[in-house]
Design a protein around this motif. Structure first.
Motif, PDB file in Angstrom:
ATOM      1  N   ILE A 274      32.835  10.134   5.270  1.00 49.89           N
ATOM      2  CA  ILE A 274      34.243  10.362   4.469  1.00 49.89           C
ATOM      3  C   ILE A 274      34.245  11.739   3.740  1.00 49.89           C
ATOM      4  O   ILE A 274      33.142  12.222   3.387  1.00 49.89           O
ATOM      5  CB  ILE A 274      34.354   9.184   3.465  1.00 49.89           C
ATOM      6  N   ARG A 275      35.589  12.108   3.380  1.00 46.38           N
ATOM      7  CA  ARG A 275      35.856  13.233   2.616  1.00 46.38           C
ATOM      8  C   ARG A 275      36.409  12.785   1.362  1.00 46.38           C
ATOM      9  O   ARG A 275      37.074  12.262   0.894  1.00 46.38           O
ATOM     10  CB  ARG A 275      36.935  14.183   3.185  1.00 46.38           C
ATOM     11  N   TYR A 276      35.273  13.380   0.045  1.00 48.71           N
ATOM     12  CA  TYR A 276      35.400  12.744  -1.199  1.00 48.71           C
ATOM     13  C   TYR A 276      36.542  13.659  -1.808  1.00 48.71           C
ATOM     14  O   TYR A 276      36.649  14.690  -1.852  1.00 48.71           O
ATOM     15  CB  TYR A 276      34.140  12.886  -1.953  1.00 48.71           C
ATOM     16  N   GLY A 277      37.633  12.853  -2.438  1.00 49.67           N
ATOM     17  CA  GLY A 277      38.888  13.554  -2.972  1.00 49.67           C
ATOM     18  C   GLY A 277      38.480  13.575  -4.470  1.00 49.67           C
ATOM     19  O   GLY A 277      39.159  14.584  -5.196  1.00 49.67           O
ATOM     20  N   GLY A 278      38.030  12.811  -5.209  1.00 50.50           N
ATOM     21  CA  GLY A 278      37.592  12.928  -6.482  1.00 50.50           C
ATOM     22  C   GLY A 278      37.393  11.613  -7.211  1.00 50.50           C
ATOM     23  O   GLY A 278      37.470  10.496  -6.297  1.00 50.50           O
ATOM     24  N   GLY A 279      36.973  11.480  -8.383  1.00 47.42           N
ATOM     25  CA  GLY A 279      36.566  10.472  -9.171  1.00 47.42           C
ATOM     26  C   GLY A 279      35.215  10.382  -9.912  1.00 47.42           C
ATOM     27  O   GLY A 279      34.955  11.698 -10.413  1.00 47.42           O
ATOM     28  N   THR A 280      34.558   9.327 -10.209  1.00 47.29           N
ATOM     29  CA  THR A 280      33.617   9.470 -11.066  1.00 47.29           C
ATOM     30  C   THR A 280      32.178   9.304 -10.284  1.00 47.29           C
ATOM     31  O   THR A 280      31.281   8.794 -10.912  1.00 47.29           O
ATOM     32  CB  THR A 280      33.634   8.304 -12.034  1.00 47.29           C
TER      33      THR A 280
ATOM     34  N   ASN B 175      31.706  11.479  12.361  1.00 47.70           N
ATOM     35  CA  ASN B 175      30.433  11.278  12.953  1.00 47.70           C
ATOM     36  C   ASN B 175      29.278  12.115  12.849  1.00 47.70           C
ATOM     37  O   ASN B 175      28.391  11.482  12.743  1.00 47.70           O
ATOM     38  CB  ASN B 175      30.720  10.826  14.291  1.00 47.70           C
ATOM     39  N   ALA B 176      29.453  13.352  12.616  1.00 51.93           N
ATOM     40  CA  ALA B 176      28.333  14.339  12.635  1.00 51.93           C
ATOM     41  C   ALA B 176      27.783  13.973  11.137  1.00 51.93           C
ATOM     42  O   ALA B 176      26.337  14.013  10.773  1.00 51.93           O
ATOM     43  CB  ALA B 176      28.786  15.816  12.705  1.00 51.93           C
ATOM     44  N   VAL B 177      28.645  13.699  10.248  1.00 47.29           N
ATOM     45  CA  VAL B 177      28.188  13.525   8.722  1.00 47.29           C
ATOM     46  C   VAL B 177      27.420  12.100   8.592  1.00 47.29           C
ATOM     47  O   VAL B 177      26.195  11.974   8.069  1.00 47.29           O
ATOM     48  CB  VAL B 177      29.292  13.329   7.671  1.00 47.29           C
ATOM     49  N   ALA B 178      27.752  11.102   9.243  1.00 47.96           N
ATOM     50  CA  ALA B 178      27.102   9.878   9.306  1.00 47.96           C
ATOM     51  C   ALA B 178      25.851   9.890  10.040  1.00 47.96           C
ATOM     52  O   ALA B 178      24.768   9.478   9.750  1.00 47.96           O
ATOM     53  CB  ALA B 178      27.949   8.703  10.138  1.00 47.96           C
ATOM     54  N   THR B 179      25.634  10.865  11.187  1.00 40.30           N
ATOM     55  CA  THR B 179      24.486  10.960  11.869  1.00 40.30           C
ATOM     56  C   THR B 179      23.597  11.715  10.947  1.00 40.30           C
ATOM     57  O   THR B 179      22.375  11.263  10.820  1.00 40.30           O
ATOM     58  CB  THR B 179      24.612  11.692  13.285  1.00 40.30           C
ATOM     59  N   TYR B 180      23.932  12.677  10.258  1.00 42.63           N
ATOM     60  CA  TYR B 180      23.113  13.694   9.154  1.00 42.63           C
ATOM     61  C   TYR B 180      22.438  12.749   8.308  1.00 42.63           C
ATOM     62  O   TYR B 180      21.416  12.847   8.207  1.00 42.63           O
ATOM     63  CB  TYR B 180      23.916  14.794   8.921  1.00 42.63           C
TER      64      TYR B 180
ATOM     65  N   ASP C 280      37.603   5.626  11.764  1.00 45.75           N
ATOM     66  CA  ASP C 280      36.949   4.626  10.995  1.00 45.75           C
ATOM     67  C   ASP C 280      37.401   4.019   9.869  1.00 45.75           C
ATOM     68  O   ASP C 280      36.628   2.972   9.303  1.00 45.75           O
ATOM     69  CB  ASP C 280      35.527   5.432  10.540  1.00 45.75           C
ATOM     70  N   TYR C 281      38.686   4.223   9.327  1.00 45.11           N
ATOM     71  CA  TYR C 281      39.144   3.679   8.236  1.00 45.11           C
ATOM     72  C   TYR C 281      39.398   2.009   8.326  1.00 45.11           C
ATOM     73  O   TYR C 281      39.121   1.608   7.124  1.00 45.11           O
ATOM     74  CB  TYR C 281      40.213   4.238   7.643  1.00 45.11           C
ATOM     75  N   ARG C 282      39.677   1.545   9.276  1.00 44.26           N
ATOM     76  CA  ARG C 282      40.092   0.133   9.711  1.00 44.26           C
ATOM     77  C   ARG C 282      38.575  -0.587   9.582  1.00 44.26           C
ATOM     78  O   ARG C 282      38.505  -1.430   8.569  1.00 44.26           O
ATOM     79  CB  ARG C 282      40.666  -0.063  10.757  1.00 44.26           C
ATOM     80  N   GLY C 283      37.782  -0.026   9.952  1.00 41.91           N
ATOM     81  CA  GLY C 283      36.049  -0.677   9.895  1.00 41.91           C
ATOM     82  C   GLY C 283      35.696  -0.624   8.457  1.00 41.91           C
ATOM     83  O   GLY C 283      34.970  -1.419   7.974  1.00 41.91           O
TER      84      GLY C 283
END
Length: 186
Positions: free
Chosen positions: A35-41, A76-81, A160-163
């Protein structure tokens, strides 16, 4: 007609063992979504950084790696990494039952810039592109872990967002709410 039915029967009989073998593959121990983090804590994370998230019944974990700070890989490359380097990343976990809200919002916009760029190359080809829409799916989470409140917003991959929403809702027991998109439509 009989020849076609017989041919289909023979082909399905030949493919049946392969289908049965494919269904016996073991599930991965941790399903990690890129996922691409947008912001938060979230600690260790900064906005517009690719991170991994793993959802389970006891806890939901977020994985952050310094190696992905200056790269723009696919989800999917992030998940694999993250799966290969699970011991080398910084992890932040929250109990899944502490999640209080899950919100899905979408940002839809016309591809005007792409259409103009394409019009420079071919005058007529850019006009249809300007009328197509691009959609980005954003997921917002809020949680309260024994008084430690937090929130995170991230962009999930369109595949991936629905899953991911189903996994978050199932693990936390919180229904997903849909927010109004930026153009005021549901």
């Amino acid at each position: 007609m009989k020849r076609t039915s017989l041919a289909l029967l023979i082909i399905s009989a030949l493919l049946l063992p392969e289908v049965a073998q494919a269904s016996k593959k073991p599930a991965p121990e941790h399903q990690i979504y890129g996922i691409r983090y947008g912001g938060g804590t979230l600690p260790y994370a900064e906005s517009n950084l690719w991170i991994g998230v793993s959802v389970g019944t006891p806890s939901t974990s977020f994985y952050v790696s310094d190696k992905l700070r200056h790269h723009d890989p696919k989800a999917n490359a992030v998940a694999t990494y993250m799966q290969k380097n699970i011991n080398k990343v910084q992890t932040f976990s929250i109990p899944s039952n502490s999640i209080k809200s899950i919100t899905l919002s979408q940002d839809k916009h016309h591809r005007v810039g792409s259409g103009i760029a394409l019009s420079v190359v071919s005058l007529g080809a850019g006009i249809p592109v300007m009328f197509t829409k691009s959609t980005k799916d954003y997921i917002e989470l809020t949680w309260d872990d024994n008084g430690k409140k937090g929130a995170a917003e991230f962009q999930a991959d369109k595949k991936d967002y629905r899953g991911l929403l189903t996994a978050l809702s199932g693990a936390s027991g919180v229904p997903v709410t849909a927010a109004v998109d930026t153009q005021g439509k549901k």
